[in-house]
Design an enzyme around this catalytic site. Structure first.
Site, PDB file in Angstrom:
ATOM      1  N   CYS A  84      -3.396   4.321   9.144  1.00 49.98           N
ATOM      2  CA  CYS A  84      -2.174   3.848   9.800  1.00 49.98           C
ATOM      3  C   CYS A  84      -1.590   4.863  10.779  1.00 49.98           C
ATOM      4  CB  CYS A  84      -1.135   3.475   8.745  1.00 49.98           C
ATOM      5  SG  CYS A  84      -1.670   2.162   7.633  1.00 49.98           S
ATOM      6  N   CYS A 142       0.836  -1.195   0.000  1.00 45.22           N
ATOM      7  CA  CYS A 142       0.000   0.000   0.000  1.00 45.22           C
ATOM      8  C   CYS A 142       0.877   1.253   0.000  1.00 45.22           C
ATOM      9  CB  CYS A 142      -0.929  -0.014   1.212  1.00 45.22           C
ATOM     10  SG  CYS A 142      -2.116   1.346   1.245  1.00 45.22           S
ATOM     11  N   CYS A 143       1.893   1.277   0.845  1.00 48.32           N
ATOM     12  CA  CYS A 143       2.817   2.415   0.892  1.00 48.32           C
ATOM     13  C   CYS A 143       3.535   2.589  -0.436  1.00 48.32           C
ATOM     14  CB  CYS A 143       3.834   2.227   2.012  1.00 48.32           C
ATOM     15  SG  CYS A 143       3.204   2.492   3.690  1.00 48.32           S
ATOM     16  N   CYS A 194       7.688   4.432   5.757  1.00 51.14           N
ATOM     17  CA  CYS A 194       6.796   4.131   4.637  1.00 51.14           C
ATOM     18  C   CYS A 194       7.530   3.588   3.435  1.00 51.14           C
ATOM     19  CB  CYS A 194       5.986   5.367   4.241  1.00 51.14           C
ATOM     20  SG  CYS A 194       7.010   6.700   3.552  1.00 51.14           S
ATOM     21  N   CYS A 197      -1.002   8.640   6.782  1.00 55.09           N
ATOM     22  CA  CYS A 197      -2.305   8.249   6.250  1.00 55.09           C
ATOM     23  C   CYS A 197      -3.258   7.913   7.396  1.00 55.09           C
ATOM     24  CB  CYS A 197      -2.161   7.044   5.328  1.00 55.09           C
ATOM     25  SG  CYS A 197      -1.283   7.411   3.793  1.00 55.09           S
TER      26      CYS A 197
END
Length: 247
Positions: free
Chosen positions: A217, A133-134, A241, A214
């Site tokens: 998180c 995702c990062c 990240c 984000c």
């Protein structure tokens, strides 16, 4: 500990890796004793004129480096990664800071929509593969944003701990050079910048967020904690990240 994958690494400056390593060493010899504006000024106007940018999360401490950069060059490109998962307050704060500091060149980078549709169609990838995702939402967009630059300024600081404990002021990053003007600053030094320049605060700081990324998180933390980044990826074996693995 963060696992760095092959696809998370990119080169892209005009120098070779060897040239960047040698140049970083020379710059450290000449400028390694400097910090803050004293370091930013020669990097922006002499060493990398027109080939340097900076990144900013517009988080709780971001205004400190942005303010120092604004004193040197308000037209310096500032890369902001809009992951599509940020707090609305971060976007509002960005607009407020840009206006307050008179910044003129904000480059908002977003994830590739086709890649998101293919890899994260329901927007829940953070729950199953946070590293991926990062990568999709931050690392890959930054790779694109850094094209054409030989150096970039970051707001990282040693007092954040973890992998940042021994952070150098100037470091080679593959075919680029990374400048960390606040590396040696303490928490109180950052507070002094805010107070002396009357900088606005991120609105979520008052609600217990000491480091803001984000929304899925990022968590509130005890305001007395010595670990400023404790609320990032809490409970996971992750502290970064991945954007600072870009070389």
């Amino acid at each position: 500990m963060n696992v760095m994958r092959e696809e998370d690494i990119v080169t892209g400056g005009s120098m070779s890796v060897e040239e960047a390593t040698d140049r970083a060493a020379r710059l450290m010899d000449q400028y390694g004793h400097l910090q803050g504006v004293s370091l930013i000024e020669p990097m922006v106007h002499e060493e990398f004129n027109g080939r340097i940018t900076m990144t900013s999360s517009f988080g709780t401490e971001a205004a400190a480096l942005l303010a120092l950069v604004a004193e040197v060059d308000r037209d310096l490109p500032v890369i902001f990664l809009d992951t599509r998962k940020l707090f609305g307050e971060t976007h509002t704060y960005r607009e407020k800071l840009v206006d307050h500091l008179g910044l003129t060149n904000i480059k908002i980078m977003r994830p590739d929509e086709e890649k998101l549709e293919a890899e994260d169609p329901n927007g829940m990838l953070f729950a199953s593969d946070v590293a991926k995702c990062c990568y999709l939402r931050k690392v890959e967009p930054l790779q694109r944003a850094l094209e054409g630059y030989d150096a970039w300024l970051t707001g990282r600081k040693r007092f954040h701990g973890g992998e940042r404990d021994a952070l150098p002021v100037i470091e080679p990053a593959g075919s680029r050079i990374k400048i960390n003007p606040l590396a040696g600053y303490k928490r109180e030094d950052i507070e002094d910048i805010f107070e002396h320049r009357a900088l606005p605060r991120h609105p979520l700081e008052a609600e217990g967020f000491l480091s803001i990324g984000c929304m899925p998180c990022t968590e509130r933390v005890d305001p007395n904690t010595t670990d400023v980044r404790a609320g990032r990826w809490a409970g996971q074996d992750k502290t970064e990240c991945g954007i600072h693995y870009i070389i």
